[in-house]
Structure formats: C-alpha cells, structure tokens
Scaffold this active site. Sequence first.
Site, PDB file in Angstrom:
ATOM      1  N   ASP A  54     -15.787 -11.108 -10.463  1.00 19.59           N
ATOM      2  CA  ASP A  54     -14.337 -11.053 -10.577  1.00 19.59           C
ATOM      3  C   ASP A  54     -13.798  -9.938  -9.698  1.00 19.59           C
ATOM      4  O   ASP A  54     -14.468  -8.920  -9.472  1.00 19.59           O
ATOM      5  CB  ASP A  54     -13.920 -10.754 -12.024  1.00 19.59           C
ATOM      6  CG  ASP A  54     -14.283 -11.868 -12.983  1.00 19.59           C
ATOM      7  OD1 ASP A  54     -14.551 -12.987 -12.521  1.00 19.59           O
ATOM      8  OD2 ASP A  54     -14.302 -11.604 -14.199  1.00 19.59           O
ATOM      9  N   ARG A  55     -12.591 -10.110  -9.248  1.00 16.84           N
ATOM     10  CA  ARG A  55     -11.954  -9.085  -8.422  1.00 16.84           C
ATOM     11  C   ARG A  55     -11.960  -7.716  -9.107  1.00 16.84           C
ATOM     12  O   ARG A  55     -12.213  -6.691  -8.480  1.00 16.84           O
ATOM     13  CB  ARG A  55     -10.517  -9.501  -8.122  1.00 16.84           C
ATOM     14  CG  ARG A  55      -9.756  -8.535  -7.224  1.00 16.84           C
ATOM     15  CD  ARG A  55      -8.369  -9.069  -6.922  1.00 16.84           C
ATOM     16  NE  ARG A  55      -7.743  -8.312  -5.863  1.00 16.84           N
ATOM     17  CZ  ARG A  55      -6.679  -8.741  -5.185  1.00 16.84           C
ATOM     18  NH1 ARG A  55      -6.135  -9.903  -5.472  1.00 16.84           N
ATOM     19  NH2 ARG A  55      -6.162  -7.999  -4.222  1.00 16.84           N
TER      20      ARG A  55
END
Length: 234
Positions: A54-55
């Site tokens: 995930d970012r």
Amino acid sequence: MLEIIFEDEHLVIIDKPAGLLVHRTRQAFGEDENALIQLRDQIGSWVAPVHRLDRATSGLLLFAKNEEILPALKAKFMDREVQKTYLTIARGIPQEKEGLIDHPLTSERSNRPQEAQTRFRVLAESEIPFNSTGRYPTSRYSLIEVDLLTGRTHQIRRHLAHIRHYIIGDKKHGDNKQNIFFERQFGLQNLLLHAWKLSFDHPLSLEKISLSCPPPVYFRTIMQELGWNPKEIL
C-alpha cells in the site's frame, strides 16, 4: 535515493518509504512519482515489481531486473513460498497473544468473498496514562508481528479491524479517535504498518534470501513513546 537492501543481476529489494506509490495507478492519475520509476532511474535498469505494498505502508519491496525471472518470482508468491512479515502498532491488547485470523475478505474489484488468512503474534504491550477515547483514564496498545498467508487488498488492516485491534494511523479501516489522539499527542501523520522481513529461495541460485529492515524513524519514535526499546525488539 531509494535504500537498496539487496541486489544481484536478477533482482533488487528496496526499503520503500511510506507515501510512495509502487507504480502508476488509476486512483493516482497524473502522479509521476513512484518507486518503479525512481528505482529504474537510480540503478539504470529495467525493473518490475513482483508484489505490492500500500502507498501508506513502508518496507521491503521486491523487483525483478529482467523479464525472464519475473514469472518465477511471481509464482513463488502465488504458491505461498515467500514469507512476508510485517510490524504494526494496534489499539488494545489481543486476548490471544498469537493466532490465525481466517476471515474471507470481499474483493474490491469483483465484490466477491476471497479466502484470506493472517497469522499474528504480540511482541510487546503498553498501557499509557492518557484518555485517548474519552471513556477510560488509560489507553492500551500492542506491537504486533504479522505474517501474510494470502495477499488481499489491505488484508492486514482489514483483518486487525475485524478483531477490533485497529492499526494506528489507518484512516480507512482504523479508529478515528485513536488517529486523532496520536496526531495531537505525538504528531503522528503516518500509518504504523511496516513490511519488516522477507524470506524466499532465489529462483536461480536457490540461495536462501532472508532480509529485514527496521521501521522508519516515526514508527520507532512511537515505540519509544509507548515504552518499548526498539533496539531490544527489532
């Protein structure tokens, strides 16, 4: 410059900073800054991500350096031959100090339930003299080691939310009261989820690759605020 944890002629593993996309996405249309482009330019080689983070998640991220090895690396993930261990800080203290969360998660693409399994182990516990929710005079937290047995979108965040031990800093699946408390009390702006360890057999050399990287400074600062010594745990 991205920190390179391991590199040979076939693959490279970096410590991805929180906030950096792995590659271009439809959701972040128009953003050119991502790990794929940065790493390609940094090492002067074609690269492709083998898996995703995930970012908002920091930590170990594996890239292939040629198209020939990419299918073999992806197959290791599909066949669950890669051990991925994460470190997180969550609200509360689980009654069971280790266990398996076996709970299907609905796919965000197909809207169908998918098998999802997450193994967890509590590494440390803390109770601090702050009323973070307006209900109790103290607040309790856990440092948790998590192993992914499947790879669903936001799996760790959703699974810990399912057992009501929300990850601190998780604005989508977490506890907003806790997020506000940590931002006001400690200045935290990040999700406390870090891809800590990665272990697999090299597809060509068959060498056992076992790597780890410490969580970012902001993560270790929160550990200290909760009374844990990062040097003793990590």
